[in-house]
Design an enzyme around this catalytic site. Structure first.
Site, short mmCIF file in Angstrom:
data_model
loop_
_atom_site.label_atom_id
_atom_site.label_comp_id
_atom_site.label_asym_id
_atom_site.label_seq_id
_atom_site.Cartn_x
_atom_site.Cartn_y
_atom_site.Cartn_z
CB THR A 181 -10.48 10.42 30.78
OG1 THR A 181 -11.31 9.65 29.90
CG2 THR A 181 -10.61 9.86 32.19
CD GLU A 194 -8.63 8.53 35.33
OE1 GLU A 194 -8.84 7.90 34.29
OE2 GLU A 194 -7.82 9.49 35.40
CE LYS A 209 6.79 -2.63 27.26
NZ LYS A 209 6.04 -1.45 26.82
CD1 TRP A 250 10.97 -2.00 29.37
CD2 TRP A 250 9.87 -0.95 31.00
NE1 TRP A 250 9.87 -2.75 29.67
CE2 TRP A 250 9.17 -2.13 30.67
CE3 TRP A 250 9.36 -0.14 31.99
CZ2 TRP A 250 7.99 -2.51 31.31
CZ3 TRP A 250 8.18 -0.50 32.63
CH2 TRP A 250 7.50 -1.67 32.28
#
Length: 557
Positions: A191, A336, A443, A448
């Site tokens: 990653t 992944e 937020k 959101w």
């Protein structure tokens, strides 16, 4: 208990070597074209690629490499790197592609964590290798992907440097690929390490071949032997999204661009090699589109392109499709996941809808391809409805999704599902829409705001080249959006003009509280906006609404 009736079919393991063996046997004369680091164009065929891959396998075994050991690569998209994809994995070793755009300290950590025995590198990275060599004591040798005439470029490296062409030339290629356990490791990718140390995803032969099948499906990349394929996405970025495996599976012509990824270089190579399919991140396509616009020219062979790595701005999608007749396949995935997960492609019924409705779907990340299952969950872990409204944490599973990270005993899975770290909705058509990374969502007043939606609207403005939306602290609403913008060359736009551009496009309380103009935005090594760095730079930025006057937030006026 009843004994199951077993099928009576051959048990042939899925090995990565079978991909290049198939291409060499049934598409042996199909070309592989590379723009070399040396500056010229190299041409050969799949048959020659397999032969040299076998010679590389022999050379590595002669150096004492055994099955399971890792061989690193620091290289651009080129034929020698492609040979490593098959020559390393073909006899059971693990091909570990390393991102050279990371910081040297990160790369050294990755090489040491992987315990690479040898590292193959393009000579453009010789200065980097000179820095890395003292930090990587377990690497037995560094192999320059060049010939003896260009080894002088590596004189600064105070470590054993071997010549790739010399190693390969010493072998005869009279070698049969061994039959390997399909669950044995084949490739290792790390990653980008935006939080903490990078972590390794260790793919298997089985997962890699299945991913290649999935990537080649008509509603995915749809590769065929009639295609000329140019992967702009680097081979050090999640195996170039599986294209080096999917292209030989399909028998497609491969065009490898080397280190020159500017708009002019890509366009010239695409036109010269009659490229029909390409894939890359939005920042690369921005440069390509700018070149085509400035030159007043068009694509003469390019039919479709996959855009992923980060969200494709709707304005870019429309430019490719409406202005140049190139179909955009919006994609989503992650390291992944090997990496492909979803691709935006319309089925028959959806293709009959009004054009605007089609665009609304294609701007999303698309449906899960066969082999990937997905769901969104709320804070309590319960699955949320696919209504295009409810949004939650995205979880995935499938045969090419990791079970755990390399050298990590604890699995990240939650009840058998991998938590991606993305916040998303899924609509009744099954189309995924990534609204944010969980760490990037804003937020505000308990509600959101999607930073991606805010950015997409900004880049639709004719004066905006690139935009990033991040959260800034607010005394009343906790967080409010700040828009950071790079203007197009020669264009002007003011803060107030840009904020007015949002009117009627989003809820009023979603409109950013402020705009800051910068010369450039920071990006990660894989081309994504580096919002962590932006948040650090602007952590003390004071929003006008925090000083009184404008209310902002849910009560914005």
């Amino acid at each position: 208990m009843t004994t199951p009736l077993l099928g009576q079919m051959m048990d042939v393991p899925l090995n990565v070597s079978s991909l290049i063996a198939h291409a060499a046997r049934y598409h042996g004369t199909t070309g592989i074209v590379s723009r070399r680091i040396e500056g010229d164009i190299h041409r050969y065929t799949y048959r020659e690629c397999e032969q040299r891959s076998k010679q590389l396998a022999q050379a590595l075994m002669r150096l004492g490499i055994t099955a399971g050991e890792r061989i690193g690569t620091l290289a651009w998209n080129g034929y020698r790197h492609l040979e490593a994809y098959f020559g390393v994995t073909g006899f059971g070793a693990v091909c570990h592609t390393i991102n050279p755009r990371l910081f040297p300290e990160q790369i050294a950590f990755i090489v040491n964590d992987a315990d690479d025995r040898y590292v193959l590198f393009d000579t453009t990275f010789a200065p980097l290798v000179a820095q890395l060599a003292p930090l990587c004591p377990n690497v037995r040798g560094w192999v320059a992907l060049t010939d003896e005439a260009h080894l002088a470029d590596c004189a600064s490296i105070a470590a054993p440097v071997l010549c790739y062409e010399t190693l390969v030339a010493a072998e005869d290629g009279a070698f049969d690929w061994p039959v390997l356990d399909e669950r044995s490791a084949s490739n290792l990718c790390y990653t980008s390490g935006t939080t903490g140390h990078p972590k390794g995803a260790l793919y298997s032969h089985r997962s890699s071949v299945l991913h290649a099948f999935g990537a080649s499906l008509p509603d995915a990349m749809g590769l065929s032997s009639r295609d000329s394929v140019l992967p702009v996405v680097p081979m050090f970025h999640v195996n170039a999204w599986g294209i080096p495996h999917a292209a030989p599976l399909s028998g497609a012509k491969l065009v490898l661009p080397g280190k020159d990824l500017d708009g002019k270089s890509l366009f010239e190579l695409m036109e010269a090699e009659r490229v029909t399919f390409s894939a890359g991140v939005p920042t690369v396509w921005m440069g390509l589109l700018n070149h085509v616009r400035q030159q007043g020219t068009r694509f003469h062979s390019l039919e479709r392109t996959v855009i992923g790595g980060s969200a494709c701005p709707p304005a870019m999608l429309r430019a490719f499709e409406d202005d140049y007749g190139v179909r955009v396949i919006h994609a989503w995935g992650m390291t992944e996941m090997s990496p492909l997960g979803t691709l935006a492609s319309l089925n028959w019924e959806q293709s009959q809808r009004p054009r605007e409705a089609q665009h609304a779907l294609l701007q999303k990340q698309g449906r899960a391809m066969f082999g990937v299952d997905m769901k969104i969950v709320g804070p309590d872990g319960a699955e949320l409805p696919w209504d295009g409204v409810a949004f939650g944490d995205l979880h995935v599973r499938g045969p090419w999704v990791i079970d755990r990270y390399f050298r990590h005993d604890e699995s990240p899975l939650v009840n058998g599902w991998f938590p991606t770290g993305d916040v998303a909705t899924i609509d009744p058509d099954g189309f995924l829409n990534i609204t944010d990374r969980s760490k990037d969502v804003i937020k505000s007043g308990g509600e959101w705001i999607s930073s991606i939606d805010i950015e997409n609207i900004a880049v639709a403005h004719p004066a905006v080249a690139e935009a990033a939306c991040i959260a800034c602290a607010h005394p009343r609403w906790t967080e409010r959006p700040l828009l950071v913008v790079v203007k197009r060359a020669g264009k002007t736009v003011t803060r107030d003009e840009l904020l007015a551009f949002y009117e009627g496009k989003v809820a009023k309380w979603w409109i950013p509280d402020d705009v800051v103009f910068v010369d450039e935005l920071p990006h990660t090594a894989t081309g994504k906006l580096q919002k962590l760095k932006l948040r650090e730079v602007f952590r003390n930025h004071v929003l006008p609404t925090a000083l009184g006057g404008e209310c902002g937030g849910l009560g914005g006026s």
